[in-house]
Scaffold this motif. Structure first.
Motif, PDB file in Angstrom:
ATOM      1  N   LYS A  31      39.200  47.251  39.684  1.00  0.00           N
ATOM      2  CA  LYS A  31      39.262  45.818  39.386  1.00  0.00           C
ATOM      3  C   LYS A  31      38.494  45.460  38.110  1.00  0.00           C
ATOM      4  CE  LYS A  31      38.266  41.473  41.669  1.00  0.00           C
ATOM      5  NZ  LYS A  31      37.754  40.848  42.874  1.00  0.00           N
ATOM      6  N   ARG A  37      40.686  50.037  44.725  1.00  0.00           N
ATOM      7  CA  ARG A  37      39.921  48.791  44.672  1.00  0.00           C
ATOM      8  C   ARG A  37      38.882  48.838  43.559  1.00  0.00           C
ATOM      9  NH1 ARG A  37      36.496  47.075  48.864  1.00  0.00           N
ATOM     10  NH2 ARG A  37      36.706  49.179  49.687  1.00  0.00           N
ATOM     11  N   ARG A  41      40.274  46.508  34.941  1.00  0.00           N
ATOM     12  CA  ARG A  41      41.476  45.713  34.687  1.00  0.00           C
ATOM     13  C   ARG A  41      41.111  44.326  34.172  1.00  0.00           C
ATOM     14  NH1 ARG A  41      45.846  44.859  38.827  1.00  0.00           N
ATOM     15  NH2 ARG A  41      44.216  43.546  39.515  1.00  0.00           N
ATOM     16  N   ILE A  42      40.085  43.742  34.771  1.00  0.00           N
ATOM     17  CA  ILE A  42      39.712  42.391  34.359  1.00  0.00           C
ATOM     18  C   ILE A  42      39.066  42.409  32.983  1.00  0.00           C
ATOM     19  CG2 ILE A  42      38.234  40.436  34.960  1.00  0.00           C
ATOM     20  CD1 ILE A  42      38.974  40.876  37.806  1.00  0.00           C
TER      21      ILE A  42
END
Lengths: 335, 97
Positions: free
Chosen positions: B21, B18, B24-25
């Motif tokens: 994120k 988790r 990745r964004i």
């Protein structure tokens, strides 16, 4: 003097107007049936259907695009055995086009070699991540089999039949129903394994069948690696065009969902590396089972065989022992 | 975000964690031609790994910015990057004008 009314003989005869009006537009047609007479209604066992059976009332409002996308994603998830999940980072439309073209060409070659016709059905879908996450939850945690439609047949005048008109009623079991929504959101602790991937721009590559050969072609085109080297410039010059290469740099294979199970990048490559696909695996299994059978018969036979040989040897030994005695006996009797 | 002054982006993450994120964004808000403007290296870890995600940025003036994607949200990362980029932009404007 009474008023003078002209008498028309046409007005005297009672004309029956047609009771049924034809509805010209499907959109205006209502599915309600007129209430039957009381004496009839007692015999009718099924309740009045307020909705057509193919269009049950929806909990999420069906006129919104997101509801329809939800439905589409749920059916995609249910019908597709193999899904690859990619992250796409600001690809241009030219790059998408070029990549789609390369993929289609590579898949057609695999189809020709394998004798299948999957190439037209292996597709790249850019998805709305949030809606896909919701649809995935419904697919994973809401089984329609567990919520069968109520079999009770109430009297049409009963409260149950009236409740049938309520779109929030829990006896509907489609993906947009209240029951599905509740099942998906009931337990926050339930995990389907893809929660962490459900962020950012995502693209799905869906395959209509579990075919490692096609997956291998897809991986060589979309995420070339050591195990799946990209085609050489000599064999496939269009693959090395800048549009394709720039696009591929921005595509990132994150994971895969194969027959309900979750795989990471390595897992996806492992599936792609299965030689000969399902048939190859079956052949291997048959070979193993056959070998096992042969071994088993050998083992079972071994005991009886060894007993047979032991007895045979013993018999021959005994016979040999008896023969000289007989000879001696013959000699003694003759002498 | 102002990506003009970035020269080097190093990202390493496990997509099944988790905490990945933000990393990745960040990758997804870089412009389409980012690969021509800067050096981007992305490493994906297998799903079983517990290694920490990495988001390292280098600016054109040589500043090295190590961002911890575990604790920072993407908005905070963008703020942080833009703060330095605006400074560089101002310096550029002053020197050119």
């Amino acid at each position: 003097m009474p008023p003078h009314v002209r008498l028309r003989p046409q007005q005297l005869c009672i004309r029956q107007k047609p009771q049924v009006q034809q509805c010209r537009y499907a959109s205006l047609a209502t599915a309600t049936t007129p209430a039957p007479a009381i004496d009839l209604s007692i015999q009718i066992s099924t309740p009045i259907q307020r909705f057509p059976p193919t269009q049950p009332p929806s909990y999420r409002q069906p006129q919104f695009r997101k509801s329809q996308l939800h439905r589409q994603y749920a059916s995609l998830l249910r019908s597709t055995p193999l899904i690859l999940i990619f992250q796409h980072n600001n690809l241009k439309s030219i790059e998408w086009m070029a990549i789609r073209r390369e993929l289609a060409e590579a898949l057609k070659k695999v189809d020709a070699a394998e004798g299948t016709e999957y190439a037209d059905f292996i597709k790249m879908n850019i998805i709305q991540t949030g809606i896909f996450a919701a649809a995935l939850k419904v697919v994973e945690f809401f089984q329609t089999a567990r919520n069968p439609k109520k079999e009770a047949k109430p009297h049409p005048g009963d409260a149950a039949a009236v409740a049938n008109t309520d779109p929030n009623a829990s006896d509907y079991s489609h993906g947009l129903s209240k029951a599905a929504y509740d099942a998906a959101n009931a337990n926050k602790r339930l995990k389907h394994g893809l929660e962490s991937l459900m962020a950012g721009p995502l693209m799905l590559l869906t395959m209509p069948a579990m075919s490692p050969a096609h997956l291998k072609a897809v991986l060589t085109i979309l995420s070339p690696s050591k195990a799946f080297p990209a085609p050489k410039r000599r064999t496939n010059p269009t693959f090395h065009e800048p549009a394709v290469q720039n696009g591929l740099q921005k595509l990132l294979l994150l994971g895969a969902r194969a027959e309900g199970r979750i795989f990471d990048l390595e897992g996806a490559q492992w599936i792609g590396g299965l030689e000969g696909g399902i048939t190859g695996l079956r052949q291997q299994l048959v070979a193993i089972l056959e070998g096992f059978g042969v071994n088993l018969t050998d083992t079972l036979e071994a005991a009886s065989k060894s007993l047979y040989f032991a007895v045979e040897i013993r018999r021959s030994v005994l016979e040999e022992e008896e023969k000289p005695k007989d000879d001696k006996a013959d000699e003694s009797s003759s002498s | 975000m102002i990506p003009r002054f970035l020269s080097d982006v190093t990202i390493k993450f496990n997509p099944f964690s988790r905490k990945a994120k933000t990393a990745r964004i960040f990758l997804s808000i870089l412009p389409p031609n980012a690969r021509q403007l800067m050096k981007i290296s992305v490493t994906q870890l297998p799903s079983s790994s517990t290694e920490k995600p990495i988001l390292d940025l280098k600016f054109k003036d040589g500043k090295d910015m190590k961002i911890d994607p575990e604790t920072m949200k993407i908005k905070e990362v963008v703020e942080e990057v833009d703060r330095h980029s605006r400074m560089l932009a101002r310096a550029e404007d002053l020197s050119s004008g």
